[in-house]
Design an enzyme around this catalytic site. Structure first.
Site, short mmCIF file in Angstrom:
data_model
loop_
_atom_site.label_atom_id
_atom_site.label_comp_id
_atom_site.label_asym_id
_atom_site.label_seq_id
_atom_site.Cartn_x
_atom_site.Cartn_y
_atom_site.Cartn_z
N ALA D 69 0.83 -1.21 0.00
CA ALA D 69 0.00 0.00 0.00
C ALA D 69 0.86 1.26 0.00
O ALA D 69 2.02 1.23 0.42
CB ALA D 69 -0.91 0.00 1.23
N SER D 96 -1.47 -2.69 -5.38
CA SER D 96 -2.31 -2.71 -4.19
C SER D 96 -3.55 -1.85 -4.42
O SER D 96 -3.48 -0.79 -5.06
CB SER D 96 -1.52 -2.14 -3.01
OG SER D 96 -2.39 -1.81 -1.95
N SER D 236 1.12 -16.87 1.96
CA SER D 236 1.61 -15.60 2.50
C SER D 236 1.14 -15.46 3.92
O SER D 236 0.09 -15.97 4.30
CB SER D 236 1.05 -14.44 1.64
OG SER D 236 1.30 -13.19 2.25
N HIS D 238 1.20 -12.18 5.04
CA HIS D 238 1.02 -10.72 5.02
C HIS D 238 2.31 -10.04 5.50
O HIS D 238 2.26 -9.05 6.24
CB HIS D 238 -0.17 -10.34 5.92
CG HIS D 238 -0.91 -9.11 5.44
ND1 HIS D 238 -2.19 -9.16 4.95
CD2 HIS D 238 -0.55 -7.81 5.39
CE1 HIS D 238 -2.59 -7.93 4.63
NE2 HIS D 238 -1.61 -7.11 4.88
N ASP D 269 5.14 -15.98 -0.87
CA ASP D 269 5.50 -14.60 -0.52
C ASP D 269 5.95 -14.56 0.93
O ASP D 269 5.36 -15.20 1.79
CB ASP D 269 4.22 -13.75 -0.69
CG ASP D 269 4.27 -12.42 0.03
OD1 ASP D 269 4.98 -11.53 -0.46
OD2 ASP D 269 3.58 -12.27 1.06
N GLY D 270 7.06 -13.82 1.20
CA GLY D 270 7.45 -13.65 2.60
C GLY D 270 8.88 -14.09 2.87
O GLY D 270 9.17 -15.27 2.85
N GLY D 271 9.76 -13.12 3.11
CA GLY D 271 11.11 -13.45 3.54
C GLY D 271 12.08 -13.80 2.43
O GLY D 271 13.25 -14.08 2.70
N ARG D 273 14.78 -13.15 -0.02
CA ARG D 273 15.75 -12.05 -0.08
C ARG D 273 16.89 -12.28 -1.07
O ARG D 273 17.58 -11.33 -1.44
CB ARG D 273 16.37 -11.84 1.32
CG ARG D 273 15.38 -11.43 2.40
CD ARG D 273 14.81 -10.05 2.15
NE ARG D 273 13.78 -9.70 3.12
CZ ARG D 273 12.45 -9.88 2.94
NH1 ARG D 273 12.00 -10.41 1.81
NH2 ARG D 273 11.59 -9.52 3.86
N ARG D 293 9.25 -6.12 0.97
CA ARG D 293 10.11 -5.10 1.59
C ARG D 293 11.40 -4.84 0.81
O ARG D 293 11.82 -3.68 0.72
CB ARG D 293 10.43 -5.49 3.02
CG ARG D 293 9.26 -5.32 3.99
CD ARG D 293 9.69 -5.64 5.41
NE ARG D 293 8.59 -5.61 6.37
CZ ARG D 293 7.78 -6.63 6.62
NH1 ARG D 293 7.93 -7.77 5.97
NH2 ARG D 293 6.82 -6.51 7.51
#
Lengths: 360, 360, 360, 360
Positions: D69, D96, D236, D238, D269-271, D273, D293
């Site tokens: 967002a 988003s 995911s 979130h 999705d998530g972590g 890298r 991120r």
């Protein structure tokens, strides 16, 4: 405990750094340290000594100095210093094809020492069968006993610490044993040129020297190496400089020993720092070990004397560790001298099947 | 949390340091701490007390002070202070053969205390059967109740912290109970002189005192010790000062208890720091425990008073720990008072076979 | 991250400290945090609310404030403030027998709130059956709904941090609901006076209030408590203040739930800090939870308002955690909402046998 | 190593923070890093490339930028910059519904790039079936290829770090694609409005776009999503912003892959890298991955150029990681390229039953 990297010279990052976040770099040392020894008492220690064999080669003890490029960037005498020290201490010596000293000079230095360990020559695939063979032929002519073909670097991994340091080779340091050749600029083209098992088979058939396969981490590849003519296996992850989060070599070793089932002699490389680490490697089934960074650090600090002192300490530590486990020779170490859960090796049969899971 | 070692006196490194990277030094404490107790409530605590037995010897409580060399380097009264405090608190006391006080003087001090625990004499192999026996005979004549033969030090391990500190014994501190003897200068010659199971059998047949085997970490050696005449087992890794990365004693204990199968009385040494650690050792099958560094620290700080205070605290902690687990005597502790996964002991039969795996 | 303990007031060490090296103190929190939730999506959340039951008592939500002594040492309004806040937020409240406020005053405050949770009275064994019963009768007369008998403190554990701080109760803070009684000065005499299962049976037969057994960590004792007339179980390790290295309550819970097999209602206490911890406790089979230090900290900081705010946050966190796991009531939480290896509960039958392993 | 949070701008806490104590935030990264790769050597690398498929959509490579967002709070060009960079690098892009840029503008920018990856539109349930459908219809009209329905946020979790920072959206940053609607003020009323599986079924029947289910962590919900018409699964949590201590997505993945049994295409999705993380996700059975991120940080630092550079590095790392594992395409990655204990997936049948365990 973390050194202030900004205050260190760039060559420190080049030497000490690993791939990516350096997870495997830390694992390589920790995996040996995490194994537990179970000593024995009151077993006779008469006749205690460190001699052993690697295939049909007798060794004063089971330690080798691993191939490392550009040692002249660490000390003015470069490979001359390290090779001299290794020979004097009876350690095996593997000259990198990226050495800064002519290979013939190193051979003359080492071969003059009657107490020396094996003298080997390491090389990468040089883009073609003939170029690769030609360099092995030159090493054979100079008196090297074996060729070590590095298999785990068809392309160089991301070495974040080295990149961040801005390291470049000092003026005057170069790979004097290699001739310039055009290198593909695209990644896909580079990879298309990477050698295959067929190339290894061709090379082992034509090579005047036995060819050791360096960079084995998968038991299926250990079986394939034997089938394609390799004379020995070097379990290694390139000092954790190629692909981060690959298995530590101590973790990879038991499965590979099981899959190899004694067919080829086997050396393990990566994270070995103490005599107890060497003993553990032998207990897990390795015939000998290679050490890289610890000897490179000693070279940078104090040249040939530094390397000799570091090897002396390791040899003494190994001797005492064997004695305190009730053993009088390296070849007596067994997994029974280790305690706790190992990385349970699967049966050799499982790995013979595994080799077919992804063949070109 | 890490002390600034450079600011500490060299004797601190000598006392506190362990072998190599001190992995086992840390493990020895952590292995007890990592065990979890499962207390019981509302069981009658009437008649609660700490008396127990070790073989046929009654003990006021199951604590011993471990043998430690050169206590005069820690406090002017040396072994006199620690022996006096141990006797006053009812703890067993093991005099090191490297004491700085004549063994007869210590015997007189301790034997005068009617509430004392056992008085034992520790020794290393002295190069020959007769020299070793002679010292045991002298200790027997002085009134010692048992001999403790240290088995895990045919050669001294690498103690990195101590070496780095440059520690040397203070002037006037020496092993007054030992006579000088020629020591081999080469490692191989030293090891050739190390005792064997046959020597232990000879010694136990001729000794006027029961001989305890100290330094057992392998269940196969526990079985061999019983078969060669030892009167008791001391599970120990020499305070983690001999070979780094060997098993913590708390980890080694369950397998050894299973292999021993009640044949010999059993004491465990290494990393015991709190009353709960003592309770856990008993729950895993030890009959008593030895403490080294905690009492040596107390000696260095405050002499006999310091040792007495430290023992008092341990005794009280043990008493309360027993009560909070619903127990009224040390001998009631069982593995059922521990929770979670232990180091699963194998069957005793497995270890009887294991003893043959590497016999001279 | 470690606070500078020297700079903190002594009451901080008294409140925050645990037994020994505080291993269990850390474990109590970590054991909840280490459990992993596996949320569900798109399940209808209509009718979502927090009401639940504890035996036949309806609760606004499953949170209690645990009994804690001497709350006037934390805030001038002491138990009046915490009880008022708990009642206002619908939380259960357990008054400590070592409160600094008359129990009748607390009862009047709490009973006036129609939205309140249960009001219970905690007590230790008072040296005799009649003295203990008399205090329960007084609490019953004042309107308390249940008695909570603390079983895990026949003697107080070693609280190293508190001892080192030199903490003493401030002037004017005392246990106003207890009458002075002679306490044995020797440890053995004190333990001889400790209550037994027979005493619990007598007490539950004569008590005008249901008696909850607090301090259960062993499944065998859970079975015994039911057989000796307890009305409910409180799984607790006394906030890790009694015996260091006992099981964390989250680790002890599954076996106890299995052994209890639904016979008695069950509350768990120790280390609960977040709404997700509450949800995990419910998922493992607890009917409700107690919180101690987090609410005591809030009391010390901001009195009744602080406690209310802390409870509000916990209630909201629990509500949201339930919703994000697809649940509309606390009673729907199941171990299926947790992921990974739990502390595998054994069968209830195993524990019925276990209760006989050490009975007076 | 811990940044001084007080010195950082509030948006940093908003971007980097997670729910509660951020256990899952750390786990998300660690769970990928903890998996170990087992490389292969000498397999032919000719034809090496990164193209793959997601259902019937061809992808230049398996990377997506996750929906996030208010990107205008990070960089003045906001979603325009990130979408442009993603398209230029061939990455999928998920806008988003809380973007600060009209969705039609983003569609125009992205659709103009012929080398782009998929363009998707993410939305929350908008309180009613018709409102939710209307926004999907608008996205379809603009050219988006799929709708992503976020299922794991019927209510927002507690984000402690963000709350403590006092973050508010900068002036001028708002959700321009959403129209204001009344939001319930009580938690229960908000939850009563949450969508159900019936709503998903209705939506998938009426939607002009395929609907992906985002926020799946439970294998039972994966099966339900397929049965209620979802076109794909996004595993995911979130970004660990909703419920702390839920499973890391790398830990949840294997069970979900097993339960899904190839029915629906699957993104995780998530972590993620590093390129090695992507390879591990593929090896565990994901078809593609999303990154949040790392790309948001790059956007904040250097706009479109930053995002492009970050994606370029990831693509190169993935290519090299594949090659060093002996693979020439993403679709060849198998669990055989991972070593050690995985989170043992249960059989698909077990999860088909699991879906019934808590159905509205």
């Amino acid at each position: 405990m973390t050194p202030d990297n900004d205050a260190l010279p760039a060559w420190h990052a080049w030497l000490e750094g690993g791939a990516g976040d350096e997870v495997t770099l830390r694992d390589n040392e920790a995996a040996w340290q995490d194994l537990r020894l179970r000593p024995r008492v009151l077993h006779s220690l008469a006749g205690s000594q460190l001699r052993t064999t690697l295939g049909d080669r007798a060794l004063p003890h089971p330690l080798f100095m691993a191939p490392m490029a550009h040692q002249a960037a660490l000390h003015p005498q470069g490979e001359s210093a390290s090779a001299l020290a290794a020979a004097a201490l009876g350690a095996g010596y593997v000259l990198s094809c990226q050495a800064s000293t002519p290979l013939e000079d190193i051979a003359r230095l080492v071969l003059a020492d009657s107490g020396r360990g094996p003298l080997w020559f390491q090389l990468h695939w040089l883009g073609s069968r003939n170029a690769t063979l030609a360099l092995i032929q030159r090493a054979a002519a100079a008196g090297f006993e074996a060729a070590v073909l590095t298999l785990d670097a068809p392309v160089q991994g991301f070495r974040d610490r080295e990149r961040a340091s801005g390291f470049v080779l000092p003026a005057g340091v170069s790979s004097v044993n290699l001739t310039d050749r055009p290198v593909p600029t695209s990644l896909s083209a580079l990879l298309a040129q990477a050698p295959t098992w067929h190339d290894l088979a061709w090379l082992t058939q034509h090579s005047p020297l036995p060819v050791w396969a360096k960079g084995i981490l998968h038991p299926g590849d250990a079986v394939l190496a034997a089938e394609h003519g390799a004379s020995g296996l070097i379990v290694s992850n390139h000092g954790a400089r190629q692909l981060d989060t690959v298995l530590a070599t101590a973790q990879a070793l038991p499965d590979i020993v099981a899959a190899n089932a004694g067919r080829l002699p086997l050396v393990v490389d990566g994270g070995v720092r103490r005599g107890t680490d060497v003993l553990k490697a032998l207990a897990l089934g390795a015939d000998a070990v290679m050490l890289g960074r610890p000897l490179a650090r000693a070279l940078a600090t104090d040249g040939a004397q530094g390397v000799a002192r570091a090897l002396r300490q390791l040899v003494d530590e190994l001797h005492i560790a064997l004695a305190l486990c009730g053993l009088t020779q390296p070849g007596q170490a067994r997994s029974a001298h280790l305690a706790g859960d190992l990385f349970a090796p699967k049966s050799a049969a499982a790995f013979v099947n595994a080799k077919n899971s992804r063949l070109e």
